[in-house]
Write an enzyme that holds these catalytic residues in place. Structure first.
Site, PDB file in Angstrom:
ATOM      1  N   LYS A 173      17.336  85.540 108.495  1.00  0.00           N
ATOM      2  CA  LYS A 173      16.982  85.488 109.928  1.00  0.00           C
ATOM      3  C   LYS A 173      18.042  84.731 110.720  1.00  0.00           C
ATOM      4  O   LYS A 173      18.329  85.093 111.863  1.00  0.00           O
ATOM      5  CB  LYS A 173      15.609  84.825 110.116  1.00  0.00           C
ATOM      6  CG  LYS A 173      14.443  85.586 109.488  1.00  0.00           C
ATOM      7  CD  LYS A 173      13.975  86.723 110.360  1.00  0.00           C
ATOM      8  CE  LYS A 173      13.109  87.733 109.621  1.00  0.00           C
ATOM      9  NZ  LYS A 173      11.906  87.167 109.028  1.00  0.00           N
ATOM     10  N   LYS A 211      14.833 101.589 102.476  1.00  0.00           N
ATOM     11  CA  LYS A 211      13.413 101.945 102.479  1.00  0.00           C
ATOM     12  C   LYS A 211      12.918 102.216 103.893  1.00  0.00           C
ATOM     13  O   LYS A 211      13.536 101.793 104.863  1.00  0.00           O
ATOM     14  CB  LYS A 211      12.606 100.820 101.817  1.00  0.00           C
ATOM     15  CG  LYS A 211      12.780  99.473 102.459  1.00  0.00           C
ATOM     16  CD  LYS A 211      11.843  98.436 101.860  1.00  0.00           C
ATOM     17  CE  LYS A 211      11.714  97.284 102.830  1.00  0.00           C
ATOM     18  NZ  LYS A 211      10.432  96.744 103.082  1.00  0.00           N
ATOM     19  N   LYS A 217       9.583  99.144 109.482  1.00  0.00           N
ATOM     20  CA  LYS A 217       8.955  99.124 110.802  1.00  0.00           C
ATOM     21  C   LYS A 217       9.941  99.334 111.934  1.00  0.00           C
ATOM     22  O   LYS A 217       9.633  99.988 112.908  1.00  0.00           O
ATOM     23  CB  LYS A 217       8.256  97.778 111.015  1.00  0.00           C
ATOM     24  CG  LYS A 217       6.962  97.627 110.253  1.00  0.00           C
ATOM     25  CD  LYS A 217       6.065  96.616 110.952  1.00  0.00           C
ATOM     26  CE  LYS A 217       5.030  96.067 110.007  1.00  0.00           C
ATOM     27  NZ  LYS A 217       5.494  94.831 109.342  1.00  0.00           N
TER      28      LYS A 217
HETATM   29  P1  ADP Z   1       8.594  96.327 107.095  1.00  0.00           P
HETATM   30  O1  ADP Z   1       9.666  96.156 106.065  1.00  0.00           O
HETATM   31  O2  ADP Z   1       8.446  97.735 107.521  1.00  0.00           O
HETATM   32  O3  ADP Z   1       8.703  95.348 108.245  1.00  0.00           O
HETATM   33  P2  ADP Z   1       6.710  94.512 105.992  1.00  0.00           P
HETATM   34  O4  ADP Z   1       7.818  93.693 105.438  1.00  0.00           O
HETATM   35  O5  ADP Z   1       5.919  93.936 107.123  1.00  0.00           O
HETATM   36  O6  ADP Z   1       7.235  95.967 106.379  1.00  0.00           O
HETATM   37  O7  ADP Z   1       5.731  94.892 104.800  1.00  0.00           O
HETATM   38  C1  ADP Z   1       4.344  94.922 104.855  1.00  0.00           C
HETATM   39  C2  ADP Z   1       3.869  95.436 103.507  1.00  0.00           C
HETATM   40  O8  ADP Z   1       4.267  96.800 103.308  1.00  0.00           O
HETATM   41  C3  ADP Z   1       4.446  94.662 102.325  1.00  0.00           C
HETATM   42  O9  ADP Z   1       3.442  94.471 101.368  1.00  0.00           O
HETATM   43  C4  ADP Z   1       5.555  95.551 101.794  1.00  0.00           C
HETATM   44  O10 ADP Z   1       5.752  95.383 100.417  1.00  0.00           O
HETATM   45  C5  ADP Z   1       5.025  96.959 102.111  1.00  0.00           C
HETATM   46  N1  ADP Z   1       6.153  97.878 102.389  1.00  0.00           N
HETATM   47  C6  ADP Z   1       6.981  97.851 103.456  1.00  0.00           C
HETATM   48  N2  ADP Z   1       7.881  98.860 103.423  1.00  0.00           N
HETATM   49  C7  ADP Z   1       7.635  99.549 102.273  1.00  0.00           C
HETATM   50  C8  ADP Z   1       8.205 100.733 101.663  1.00  0.00           C
HETATM   51  N3  ADP Z   1       9.204 101.410 102.244  1.00  0.00           N
HETATM   52  N4  ADP Z   1       7.684 101.156 100.486  1.00  0.00           N
HETATM   53  C9  ADP Z   1       6.656 100.501  99.905  1.00  0.00           C
HETATM   54  N5  ADP Z   1       6.069  99.406 100.422  1.00  0.00           N
HETATM   55  C10 ADP Z   1       6.529  98.922 101.603  1.00  0.00           C
END
Ligand code: ADP
Ligand code: TRP
Length: 331
Positions: A113, A195, A198
């Protein structure tokens, strides 16, 4: 015997996507009968990176609505908003006296961050893992379903709990990251780069709020190639990912057909993507529609959020009573 406590949180910093569904929410739904579950929207955590609150209320409502549309039963679990439970902030204060500047500065997510937002290295960002520990320890949760990227935070939560217990007496149990082993799927971005997430790479991420045409458009654009030339070849990542999605949303007979076509080098990726697009539309549509219904029903949302807060506060204040007693702060 009372059920084990499970807790997890999602930051309201963007639209939920297929990765969140298969990596997180689907598992929450599976746990809700067996465990005493607390799931919450981490809006205080969001402030450490997203200080502008114009969109925050909307995002919080959407996360709540989408979680219910994905199958969480707000009568069974406690589904709440972090800022509705001030007990968390009090525990955060106590835990802050047991968290050292050096270890906080060494946290991987903090270092990331700092690189991403060098002009806003605020104290909330530094103490992010302490607030997360308070989220967990306030309900004395034992299992925390999270992705790999959160494991360091879990280890810190255990350290803070142990230090508290050592200093003031045994009150806080050690939480463990909970994963579903081989069932834990990682959903790659549709272009095969990283991956689904969001906020990054939005045209290659399928969001639960995407409309039918956008879903079709994104899938038809997904990366493929000219197909295998040797029978039973290995699949490149981006093709494997299309099959992963197909397995998650299509019938087994459909999956078998395309697997066989691939192995026999007669696969037509256009047809595969068309089929996947239709099955994905059928998968996402009811979630999107139900989430939209809930989100536009402010009275229902308010009822759910209040009910969640009430359950969460009952558990949180019980822990805080023990914490204060142990710290001799009960005058
Ligand atoms: P992002 O990376 O989209 O901001 P978060 O870090 O807030 O998502 O993740 C929220 C939950 O969703 C976590 O438990 C994370 O492991 C799962 N998650 C996020 N992206 C993926 C993905 N592409 N595949 C599988 N699980 C995911
Ligand atoms: N840090 C988590 C994430 O970025 C969100 C979160 C906040 C959380 N508090 C939590 C997750 C407590 C599990 C338990 O995904």
């Amino acid at each position: 015997m009372s059920k084990e406590v499970v807790l997890s949180g999602i930051r309201p910093t963007g639209f939920l996507h297929l990765g969140n569904y298969f990596g997180a929410m689907r598992n929450y739904v599976r746990m809700q009968d067996e465990y005493n579950c607390y799931f919450f929207v981490a809006n205080w955590h969001a402030l450490t990176t997203h200080p502008d609150t114009k969109e925050l209320q909307n995002s919080v409502h959407r996360v709540i609505a989408e979680n219910i549309a994905c199958g969480l039963d707000y009568q069974k679990v406690s589904l709440y908003v972090q800022s509705d439970v001030p007990e968390i902030a009090e525990l955060y204060l106590y835990l802050n006296t047991m968290a050292y500047k050096g270890e906080l500065e060494k946290t991987t997510t903090f270092k990331d961050k700092v690189r991403q937002q060098p002009d806003n290295v605020n104290a909330g960002l530094l103490t992010y893992p302490v607030l997360m520990a308070a989220d967990i320890l306030i309900h004395r949760a034992l299992k925390v379903p999270v992705g790999k990227d959160q494991e360091q935070h879990l280890e810190m939560a255990r350290n803070f709990a142990e230090r508290f217990n050592h200093r003031y007496g045994d009150v806080l149990p050690s939480p463990q990251a909970f994963n579903f082993g081989s069932e834990l799927v990682k959903i790659m971005s549709l272009d095969g780069n990283g991956k689904m997430s969001k906020s990054e790479n939005q045209m290659n991420t399928l969001y639960l709020a995407d409309d039918d045409d956008l879903i079709r458009k994104k899938i038809m654009k997904a990366k493929t190639d000219s197909g295998p030339t040797q029978p039973n070849s290995f699949k490149p990542d981006y093709i494997e990912n299309i099959f992963t999605l197909l397995k998650l949303v299509s019938d087994q007979t459909v999956v078998n057909k395309f697997e066989t076509d691939f192995n026999n080098c007669v696969i037509r990726y256009g047809d595969l993507k068309k089929q996947l697009a239709e099955d994905m539309v059928n998968f996402i549509k009811p979630i999107r529609e139900q989430a939209a219904d809930i989100q536009s029903n402010k009275a229902l949302l308010s009822k759910i959020i209040h009910q969640g807060a009430e359950k969460a506060r009952a558990s949180a204040s019980a822990t805080l009573t023990e914490v204060r007693k142990a710290m001799r702060l009960n005058y």
